[in-house]
Write a protein that holds these residues in place. Structure first.
Motif, PDB file in Angstrom:
ATOM      1  N   GLU A  64      52.624  35.763  35.102  1.00 56.45           N
ATOM      2  CA  GLU A  64      51.389  35.203  34.570  1.00 56.45           C
ATOM      3  C   GLU A  64      51.351  33.711  34.856  1.00 56.45           C
ATOM      4  O   GLU A  64      52.301  32.988  34.571  1.00 56.45           O
ATOM      5  CB  GLU A  64      51.278  35.421  33.064  1.00 56.45           C
ATOM      6  CG  GLU A  64      49.990  34.863  32.489  1.00 56.45           C
ATOM      7  CD  GLU A  64      49.836  35.082  30.992  1.00 56.45           C
ATOM      8  OE1 GLU A  64      48.813  34.630  30.454  1.00 56.45           O
ATOM      9  OE2 GLU A  64      50.729  35.670  30.357  1.00 56.45           O
ATOM     10  N   VAL A  68      46.138  34.461  34.502  1.00 55.23           N
ATOM     11  CA  VAL A  68      46.031  35.649  35.355  1.00 55.23           C
ATOM     12  C   VAL A  68      47.407  36.294  35.481  1.00 55.23           C
ATOM     13  O   VAL A  68      48.393  35.614  35.773  1.00 55.23           O
ATOM     14  CB  VAL A  68      45.489  35.296  36.763  1.00 55.23           C
ATOM     15  CG1 VAL A  68      45.495  36.510  37.679  1.00 55.23           C
ATOM     16  CG2 VAL A  68      44.086  34.711  36.656  1.00 55.23           C
ATOM     17  N   ASN A  70      49.711  38.913  37.511  1.00 55.46           N
ATOM     18  CA  ASN A  70      49.893  39.637  38.770  1.00 55.46           C
ATOM     19  C   ASN A  70      50.961  40.690  38.556  1.00 55.46           C
ATOM     20  O   ASN A  70      51.989  40.412  37.935  1.00 55.46           O
ATOM     21  CB  ASN A  70      50.332  38.680  39.886  1.00 55.46           C
ATOM     22  CG  ASN A  70      49.287  37.636  40.160  1.00 55.46           C
ATOM     23  OD1 ASN A  70      48.191  37.937  40.580  1.00 55.46           O
ATOM     24  ND2 ASN A  70      49.618  36.387  39.884  1.00 55.46           N
ATOM     25  N   SER A 142      45.920  42.121  40.207  1.00 53.48           N
ATOM     26  CA  SER A 142      45.829  40.893  39.422  1.00 53.48           C
ATOM     27  C   SER A 142      44.686  41.041  38.442  1.00 53.48           C
ATOM     28  O   SER A 142      43.644  41.603  38.779  1.00 53.48           O
ATOM     29  CB  SER A 142      45.555  39.684  40.320  1.00 53.48           C
ATOM     30  OG  SER A 142      46.615  39.478  41.206  1.00 53.48           O
ATOM     31  N   THR A 143      44.885  40.518  37.225  1.00 50.95           N
ATOM     32  CA  THR A 143      43.829  40.603  36.224  1.00 50.95           C
ATOM     33  C   THR A 143      43.982  39.526  35.165  1.00 50.95           C
ATOM     34  O   THR A 143      45.094  39.095  34.878  1.00 50.95           O
ATOM     35  CB  THR A 143      43.811  41.987  35.537  1.00 50.95           C
ATOM     36  OG1 THR A 143      42.736  42.018  34.588  1.00 50.95           O
ATOM     37  CG2 THR A 143      45.113  42.288  34.821  1.00 50.95           C
ATOM     38  N   ASN A 144      42.860  39.131  34.582  1.00 52.45           N
ATOM     39  CA  ASN A 144      42.887  38.246  33.419  1.00 52.45           C
ATOM     40  C   ASN A 144      42.717  39.056  32.135  1.00 52.45           C
ATOM     41  O   ASN A 144      42.557  38.504  31.060  1.00 52.45           O
ATOM     42  CB  ASN A 144      41.823  37.155  33.527  1.00 52.45           C
ATOM     43  CG  ASN A 144      40.412  37.712  33.520  1.00 52.45           C
ATOM     44  OD1 ASN A 144      40.187  38.918  33.482  1.00 52.45           O
ATOM     45  ND2 ASN A 144      39.437  36.828  33.579  1.00 52.45           N
ATOM     46  N   GLU A 145      42.762  40.391  32.232  1.00 56.81           N
ATOM     47  CA  GLU A 145      42.643  41.270  31.071  1.00 56.81           C
ATOM     48  C   GLU A 145      43.998  41.601  30.452  1.00 56.81           C
ATOM     49  O   GLU A 145      44.066  42.348  29.479  1.00 56.81           O
ATOM     50  CB  GLU A 145      41.908  42.559  31.446  1.00 56.81           C
ATOM     51  CG  GLU A 145      40.454  42.319  31.796  1.00 56.81           C
ATOM     52  CD  GLU A 145      39.683  43.604  31.961  1.00 56.81           C
ATOM     53  OE1 GLU A 145      39.859  44.525  31.133  1.00 56.81           O
ATOM     54  OE2 GLU A 145      38.904  43.692  32.916  1.00 56.81           O
ATOM     55  N   CYS A 147      48.014  39.774  29.370  1.00 54.05           N
ATOM     56  CA  CYS A 147      48.783  38.556  29.184  1.00 54.05           C
ATOM     57  C   CYS A 147      50.222  38.951  28.875  1.00 54.05           C
ATOM     58  O   CYS A 147      50.494  40.098  28.517  1.00 54.05           O
ATOM     59  CB  CYS A 147      48.203  37.689  28.063  1.00 54.05           C
ATOM     60  SG  CYS A 147      48.356  38.429  26.421  1.00 54.05           S
ATOM     61  N   LYS A 155      45.298  42.311  24.930  1.00 50.88           N
ATOM     62  CA  LYS A 155      45.713  41.855  26.258  1.00 50.88           C
ATOM     63  C   LYS A 155      47.226  41.840  26.460  1.00 50.88           C
ATOM     64  O   LYS A 155      47.699  41.917  27.589  1.00 50.88           O
ATOM     65  CB  LYS A 155      45.184  40.429  26.510  1.00 50.88           C
ATOM     66  CG  LYS A 155      43.676  40.331  26.570  1.00 50.88           C
ATOM     67  CD  LYS A 155      43.224  38.899  26.715  1.00 50.88           C
ATOM     68  CE  LYS A 155      43.404  38.435  28.132  1.00 50.88           C
ATOM     69  NZ  LYS A 155      42.785  37.134  28.421  1.00 50.88           N
TER      70      LYS A 155
END
Length: 190
Positions: A64, A68, A70, A142-145, A147, A155
């Motif tokens: 992270e 974002v 990955n 990859s996502t920002n959804e 963490c 998240k």
């Protein structure tokens, strides 16, 4: 002459007061602290273990940075063809068939589906990847959804599990995508 002297004295006083005000302004501006934000890179490596009498193993690396996440999964020991990979509710991989990891991770209570679909999808619905003739496969996203270790439980992937399935996800069958048995499992733990 008197008027000229008074005018010169007035100008002198005005410039002294003006200089003092400029000096105060400059001092105030220089005294303000500058705030900086430091971004840190977070990483979790998941070791996948064979389940359901398979030989499937591998690693999944989550990193992270700047909000974002990955993901890169690399697997071996697979049957050639398509396989589904999902994030499941629990990091518990103790059962021989991987069922101890629970169902798909779905904190937002959406229907199962393809990642990004307008009709909805689980936060754990990663998707399918193809294993080659030697049984090796990989998938990245990859996502920002997601963490790593944040306070937002919709998240945060820590404490969840990764499951690799025998078959491919059809993205429609509820709630699993009809992906078949669980052949590899790993816990996402720090």
């Amino acid at each position: 002459m008197k008027k000229a002297s008074i005018f010169v004295i007035s100008l002198s006083l005005l410039s002294i007061v003006s200089c003092k005000n400029e000096k105060k302004t400059a001092e105030t501006t220089e005294a303000k602290p500058v705030e900086t934000q430091v971004q840190t890179l977070k990483e979790v490596v998941v070791n996948l273990m064979a389940k359901s009498e398979s030989n499937v193993s591998g690693t999944v690396v989550f990193t992270e940075e700047n909000g974002v996440v990955n993901m890169k999964a690399t697997l071996s020991g697979l049957e050639p063809g398509e396989h589904a990979i999902h994030i499941h509710e629990s990091s518990d991989c103790s059962s021989p068939d991987g069922s101890s990891a629970g169902g798909h991770w779905n904190p937002t209570k959406q229907p199962h589906g393809k990642w990004g679909a307008e009709t909805g999808y689980h936060k754990g619905d990663i998707g399918n990847f193809t294993a080659d003739e030697q049984g090796n496969g990989s998938i990245s996203m990859s996502t920002n959804e997601w963490c790593i270790g944040c306070a937002d439980e919709t998240k945060n992937i820590i404490g969840k599990g990764i499951i690799v399935h025998t078959g491919k996800d059809d993205f429609t069958t509820q709630p699993t995508g009809d992906a078949g048995g669980r052949i590899s499992c790993g816990g996402i733990i720090e």
